[in-house]
Design an enzyme around this catalytic site. Sequence first.
Site, PDB file in Angstrom:
ATOM      1  N   LYS A  12      32.431  27.940  25.466  1.00 36.15           N
ATOM      2  CA  LYS A  12      33.129  27.600  24.224  1.00 36.15           C
ATOM      3  C   LYS A  12      34.239  28.610  23.883  1.00 36.15           C
ATOM      4  O   LYS A  12      34.278  29.710  24.449  1.00 36.15           O
ATOM      5  CB  LYS A  12      32.103  27.520  23.084  1.00 36.15           C
ATOM      6  CG  LYS A  12      31.092  26.387  23.244  1.00 36.15           C
ATOM      7  CD  LYS A  12      30.253  26.232  21.990  1.00 36.15           C
ATOM      8  CE  LYS A  12      29.205  25.153  22.139  1.00 36.15           C
ATOM      9  NZ  LYS A  12      28.428  24.951  20.902  1.00 36.15           N
ATOM     10  N   ASN A 115      28.268  29.816  19.455  1.00 35.85           N
ATOM     11  CA  ASN A 115      27.108  30.172  20.290  1.00 35.85           C
ATOM     12  C   ASN A 115      27.456  30.192  21.783  1.00 35.85           C
ATOM     13  O   ASN A 115      26.586  30.078  22.634  1.00 35.85           O
ATOM     14  CB  ASN A 115      25.905  29.274  19.977  1.00 35.85           C
ATOM     15  CG  ASN A 115      26.161  27.811  20.260  1.00 35.85           C
ATOM     16  OD1 ASN A 115      27.273  27.430  20.625  1.00 35.85           O
ATOM     17  ND2 ASN A 115      25.149  26.986  20.116  1.00 35.85           N
TER      18      ASN A 115
HETATM   19  P1  CMP Z   1      25.721  22.627  21.168  1.00 33.88           P
HETATM   20  O1  CMP Z   1      24.604  22.835  22.123  1.00 33.88           O
HETATM   21  O2  CMP Z   1      27.100  22.675  21.680  1.00 33.88           O
HETATM   22  O3  CMP Z   1      25.497  21.208  20.428  1.00 33.88           O
HETATM   23  C1  CMP Z   1      25.975  20.953  19.132  1.00 33.88           C
HETATM   24  C2  CMP Z   1      26.437  22.190  18.417  1.00 33.88           C
HETATM   25  O4  CMP Z   1      26.481  22.108  17.018  1.00 33.88           O
HETATM   26  C3  CMP Z   1      25.467  23.335  18.680  1.00 33.88           C
HETATM   27  O5  CMP Z   1      25.585  23.753  20.021  1.00 33.88           O
HETATM   28  C4  CMP Z   1      25.894  24.337  17.627  1.00 33.88           C
HETATM   29  O6  CMP Z   1      26.918  25.199  18.073  1.00 33.88           O
HETATM   30  C5  CMP Z   1      26.473  23.452  16.514  1.00 33.88           C
HETATM   31  N1  CMP Z   1      25.682  23.510  15.281  1.00 33.88           N
HETATM   32  C6  CMP Z   1      26.125  23.938  14.086  1.00 33.88           C
HETATM   33  N2  CMP Z   1      25.160  23.853  13.144  1.00 33.88           N
HETATM   34  C7  CMP Z   1      24.065  23.363  13.755  1.00 33.88           C
HETATM   35  C8  CMP Z   1      22.737  23.051  13.329  1.00 33.88           C
HETATM   36  N3  CMP Z   1      22.341  23.238  12.071  1.00 33.88           N
HETATM   37  N4  CMP Z   1      21.877  22.554  14.246  1.00 33.88           N
HETATM   38  C9  CMP Z   1      22.263  22.337  15.530  1.00 33.88           C
HETATM   39  N5  CMP Z   1      23.506  22.608  15.993  1.00 33.88           N
HETATM   40  C10 CMP Z   1      24.407  23.130  15.123  1.00 33.88           C
END
Ligand code: CMP
Length: 136
Positions: A12, A115
């Site tokens: 990312k 993340n």
């Molecule tokens: P990713 O695995 O890329 O899938 C969706 C993304 O949403 C997740 O990583 C996080 O970076 C983002 N995100 C932000 N807030 C939340 C949340 N409360 N729960 C899950 N994903 C979140």
Amino acid sequence: MNRIEQTLSIVKPDAVERNLTENIKRVFTENKLKIVQEKKIQISKEEAAEFYKVHQTKPFYERLCNYLSSGPITVMILEGEDAIKANRRIMGATDPKNAEEGTIRKQYGLSIDKNSIHGSDSIENAKKEIEFFFKN
Ligand code: CMP
């Protein structure tokens, strides 16, 4: 003997910006995940919205799409035994605060939004996500 699978990984914007792509790739290869295709791109907000469509009803959807399209990302196809599960184990929990020691998100993640990495969560989504970025 587990099956050989392919899964999609995205480094990312926060991690690309901090020049962590090579470190992250090393973690994959050290864990027997082969990088079979790779490209560095920047996507539009509309493309991010399409990619993350499964989250469209979530309160964080808008923020998520703005973020993924905010800078360059590196997308990769990883291949190996049980690759989908293996990749998710190596990545760690979505929120770096909850990620286990030694995982990519524990080591590099800044917050639940920043993340550092995305990985497909099922065989079905891996197929869709690979097609999304690597058509033809
Ligand atoms: P990713 O695995 O890329 O899938 C969706 C993304 O949403 C997740 O990583 C996080 O970076 C983002 N995100 C932000 N807030 C939340 C949340 N409360 N729960 C899950 N994903 C979140």
